[in-house]
Write a protein that holds these residues in place. Sequence first.
Motif, PDB file in Angstrom:
ATOM      1  N   ASN A 205     -64.127 -24.883  97.513  1.00 30.72           N
ATOM      2  CA  ASN A 205     -63.866 -24.194  98.769  1.00 30.72           C
ATOM      3  C   ASN A 205     -64.585 -24.787  99.968  1.00 30.72           C
ATOM      4  O   ASN A 205     -64.408 -24.305 101.093  1.00 30.72           O
ATOM      5  CB  ASN A 205     -64.228 -22.707  98.641  1.00 30.72           C
ATOM      6  CG  ASN A 205     -63.184 -21.940  97.856  1.00 30.72           C
ATOM      7  OD1 ASN A 205     -62.032 -21.834  98.269  1.00 30.72           O
ATOM      8  ND2 ASN A 205     -63.586 -21.411  96.699  1.00 30.72           N
ATOM      9  N   PRO A 337     -52.289 -16.131  96.070  1.00 27.95           N
ATOM     10  CA  PRO A 337     -53.556 -15.701  95.453  1.00 27.95           C
ATOM     11  C   PRO A 337     -53.587 -15.916  93.939  1.00 27.95           C
ATOM     12  O   PRO A 337     -54.649 -16.215  93.361  1.00 27.95           O
ATOM     13  CB  PRO A 337     -53.633 -14.210  95.802  1.00 27.95           C
ATOM     14  CG  PRO A 337     -52.780 -14.062  97.010  1.00 27.95           C
ATOM     15  CD  PRO A 337     -51.657 -15.037  96.821  1.00 27.95           C
ATOM     16  N   ASN A 342     -58.933 -19.710  92.324  1.00 28.37           N
ATOM     17  CA  ASN A 342     -60.303 -20.092  92.659  1.00 28.37           C
ATOM     18  C   ASN A 342     -60.501 -20.410  94.148  1.00 28.37           C
ATOM     19  O   ASN A 342     -61.620 -20.706  94.575  1.00 28.37           O
ATOM     20  CB  ASN A 342     -60.725 -21.311  91.832  1.00 28.37           C
ATOM     21  CG  ASN A 342     -60.722 -21.033  90.350  1.00 28.37           C
ATOM     22  OD1 ASN A 342     -61.168 -19.966  89.901  1.00 28.37           O
ATOM     23  ND2 ASN A 342     -60.204 -21.962  89.552  1.00 28.37           N
ATOM     24  N   SER A 344     -60.429 -19.581  98.275  1.00 32.01           N
ATOM     25  CA  SER A 344     -60.661 -18.432  99.158  1.00 32.01           C
ATOM     26  C   SER A 344     -59.797 -18.491 100.422  1.00 32.01           C
ATOM     27  O   SER A 344     -59.364 -17.455 100.920  1.00 32.01           O
ATOM     28  CB  SER A 344     -62.139 -18.359  99.557  1.00 32.01           C
ATOM     29  OG  SER A 344     -62.551 -19.561 100.191  1.00 32.01           O
ATOM     30  N   ASP A 420     -56.357 -15.692 104.044  1.00 29.68           N
ATOM     31  CA  ASP A 420     -57.616 -15.352 103.379  1.00 29.68           C
ATOM     32  C   ASP A 420     -57.250 -14.768 102.021  1.00 29.68           C
ATOM     33  O   ASP A 420     -56.874 -13.598 101.908  1.00 29.68           O
ATOM     34  CB  ASP A 420     -58.393 -14.339 104.223  1.00 29.68           C
ATOM     35  CG  ASP A 420     -59.763 -14.011 103.620  1.00 29.68           C
ATOM     36  OD1 ASP A 420     -59.957 -14.225 102.399  1.00 29.68           O
ATOM     37  OD2 ASP A 420     -60.630 -13.530 104.367  1.00 29.68           O
ATOM     38  N   ASN A 422     -59.074 -14.137  99.386  1.00 28.68           N
ATOM     39  CA  ASN A 422     -59.976 -13.106  98.858  1.00 28.68           C
ATOM     40  C   ASN A 422     -59.597 -11.733  99.398  1.00 28.68           C
ATOM     41  O   ASN A 422     -59.558 -10.750  98.656  1.00 28.68           O
ATOM     42  CB  ASN A 422     -61.425 -13.433  99.226  1.00 28.68           C
ATOM     43  CG  ASN A 422     -61.979 -14.603  98.426  1.00 28.68           C
ATOM     44  OD1 ASN A 422     -61.524 -14.873  97.306  1.00 28.68           O
ATOM     45  ND2 ASN A 422     -62.938 -15.318  98.983  1.00 28.68           N
ATOM     46  N   ARG A 425     -56.237 -10.508  97.813  1.00 31.44           N
ATOM     47  CA  ARG A 425     -56.294 -10.007  96.431  1.00 31.44           C
ATOM     48  C   ARG A 425     -56.675  -8.533  96.368  1.00 31.44           C
ATOM     49  O   ARG A 425     -56.479  -7.885  95.335  1.00 31.44           O
ATOM     50  CB  ARG A 425     -57.277 -10.838  95.610  1.00 31.44           C
ATOM     51  CG  ARG A 425     -56.839 -12.291  95.432  1.00 31.44           C
ATOM     52  CD  ARG A 425     -57.782 -13.079  94.540  1.00 31.44           C
ATOM     53  NE  ARG A 425     -57.362 -14.482  94.451  1.00 31.44           N
ATOM     54  CZ  ARG A 425     -57.903 -15.482  95.134  1.00 31.44           C
ATOM     55  NH1 ARG A 425     -58.936 -15.242  95.940  1.00 31.44           N
ATOM     56  NH2 ARG A 425     -57.438 -16.710  95.010  1.00 31.44           N
ATOM     57  N   LYS A 426     -57.186  -7.988  97.458  1.00 33.08           N
ATOM     58  CA  LYS A 426     -57.590  -6.578  97.493  1.00 33.08           C
ATOM     59  C   LYS A 426     -56.462  -5.669  97.991  1.00 33.08           C
ATOM     60  O   LYS A 426     -56.660  -4.464  98.130  1.00 33.08           O
ATOM     61  CB  LYS A 426     -58.807  -6.409  98.402  1.00 33.08           C
ATOM     62  CG  LYS A 426     -60.020  -7.216  97.965  1.00 33.08           C
ATOM     63  CD  LYS A 426     -61.139  -7.101  98.993  1.00 33.08           C
ATOM     64  CE  LYS A 426     -62.326  -7.970  98.606  1.00 33.08           C
ATOM     65  NZ  LYS A 426     -63.413  -7.917  99.633  1.00 33.08           N
TER      66      LYS A 426
END
Length: 539
Positions: A205, A337, A342, A344, A420, A422, A425-426
Motif C-alpha cells: 500500500n 474490495p 490487501n 486500501s 477507499d 477499507n 468494506r464497511k
Amino acid sequence: MQIRLSPSMRSITISNSNGLLDLMKVKVAARHISYRTLFYTVLILAFLLPFVFILTAIVTLEGVNKCSSFDCLGRRLGPRFLSRGGDDSMKLANELYKILDQVNSEELPVGLKVPGSFSEFLSDMKNNQDGAKTFAVRLKAMMEYMDREVKRSRLAEQLHKYFAATSIPKGMHCLSLRLTDEYSSNAQARKELPPPELLHLLSDNSYHHFVVASDNILAASVVVTSVVRSSLQPERVVFHVITDKMTYPSMHSWFALNHLSPAIIEVKGVHQFDWLTRDNVPLLEVFENHHGVGNHYHGNHIMGVNVGDSPMIFASKLQARSSKFISLLSHLRIYLPELFPNLSTVVFLDDDVVVQHDLSPLWEIDLLGKVNGAVETCKGEDTLVMAKHFRTYFNFSHPLIANELDPDECAWAYGMNVFDLNAWRKTSIRKTYHYWVKENLKSNLTLWKFGTLPPALIAFRNYVHPIDPSWHMLGLGYQESTDLERVRKAAVIHYNGQCKPWLEIGFKRLQPFWTKHVNYLNDFIRNCHILEPQWFPQN
C-alpha cells in the motif's frame, strides 16, 4: 420669382417673375427683428416656396386638392414624397400571415403530392396558377416533408455511428489475433507479469495502485502508458490490468513484450480470480437467464424508434442497448474490495481515458470517511456533459424510482475514481447494487435509461466525496467543439461517448491527445496496418 429689398433694409417685396403681382410684402421694424434673422428667414422661404407650388400642382393633378389642411396634405403626400409606399405590401403580408396561420392548424390533404425541391415547387405554382391557400398548403407539406427527411438522416447517422462504435476495427482484430498467436509460440510473451521477485509489491500500500478493466488491447495500452509517462514517480506505479478469458493471452503478450519500466504491470483474466463465482456474482446468472436481456441488448435496435426523437435522444437509446452493459468487465469495479483484499486505496480508470498529469496527489486527498472520490457532473458550463442530475438517468414516472430518489440530486462521473477500499468494506454498497440491477430487470429495464452508472449512483449514495473537476474532463467522445485549452489542462481526459479516438468516427482534432501514446512503429501495429489518423488544421 423676385425678391426686392428696400435701400434701408426695412421692407422686402416678393413678386412673380414679371413683377405684376406682389405675393408678399414685409415691413420690418428694426427695433424688434434683427437684420440677420430677417435675412435667413427670407432665404428659407425662397427655398421652400417653389416646393410648395410643385406639391400643390401634383395634388391638383391627382385630384386630391380637397385636403384643406397641411396635416391632410402631409398624410397624403408624405408616403409618396418619402418613397415609402409600403401600404399594399404590408397588407399583402398580413393576409399571407392569416392564411399561413389557418393552414398551420389544419390537417394536410391525404395523398397531396409534395415537390422534391423549391424549384419544383415554384414551377408547379406558376404552371397551375394556384391561389394563396393552395400555396400555403403545399408550402407546409414541403416543409414537413423536408423536416422528416432531415430527422431520418440524422437518426441514420447516429445508427451508423453506433454500429461503428460497437464493432471491432479490422486492424485491432488483427492485433489481437497476432498477439494471441505470439502467446502460444513465444515464451517471452508468456513470461510472468510482474517477475516473481516483484510479486509482493502487488499488495504493497505504499505504492500507487491503478486498475483498468478492458478487452481492448490498444486502449488499455494507452491508459497504462499515459499514466507511466505522466507520473513523477513511475517506479511507484503498480497497474492491475484485468481482461476477459478470451483476450487474456493477447493482452498478456502485449505488456510482456512492451516494457514500461520502472512501473509494475500485472495482467489477469477474470477467470483467474477465485472470488468471481456465480455465488458471489449473482449478476452473471441473472444476465444469462433473464428473458428480456437478450432481446434488449441483441435484438432489433431500431424497433420502437420514434422519428420525432432528437439525434441525441436516439443516440442515448442506442447506447442503452450496448451489449457491453451485460459484460462482467463493465460491472467489475463494484467488486474491487473483494478482488484486492490487501489494498486500501486504488484509482480505477476506464479504458477510454488518457492521463496527462501526475496522479499521485489523489492518494493524498482526504475523502472524509467516504468511499468514492469523483468529479460531480451537475455544476459545469457544458450542458451536454456537465449538467446531469438524477433525472437525467432515471425514469421518475416509475413509482419505485419516484419514491426512493431525488430528481435534483447531483450525478457524478465514472471513469476516474479514487476508491477507499477499507471504508468500502464497511458498507453494503455491493448488496445495494445487486438489488437495483435485479429490480431493473424485473421492471423490464424501465427504471433507468442506460449504462452501469445508474445502479452505481444509487449504491454509492452518501458515500461520494466530490473532487476538483480539473482531475477529470469528460465528453471528448460526444462533441468535437471541446475547448482544446481546457483539454490540455485536465489531468485525465475521457473519451466517453461513441466517437472513440481509435475509431474512424473519432473527432480528428481530439485524437492527437490519444494517438501520441501509441507507438505506430511497433511491428505488430504496423503489420496490422493500424495507421496514425491524419488531421490537417483548418485556417
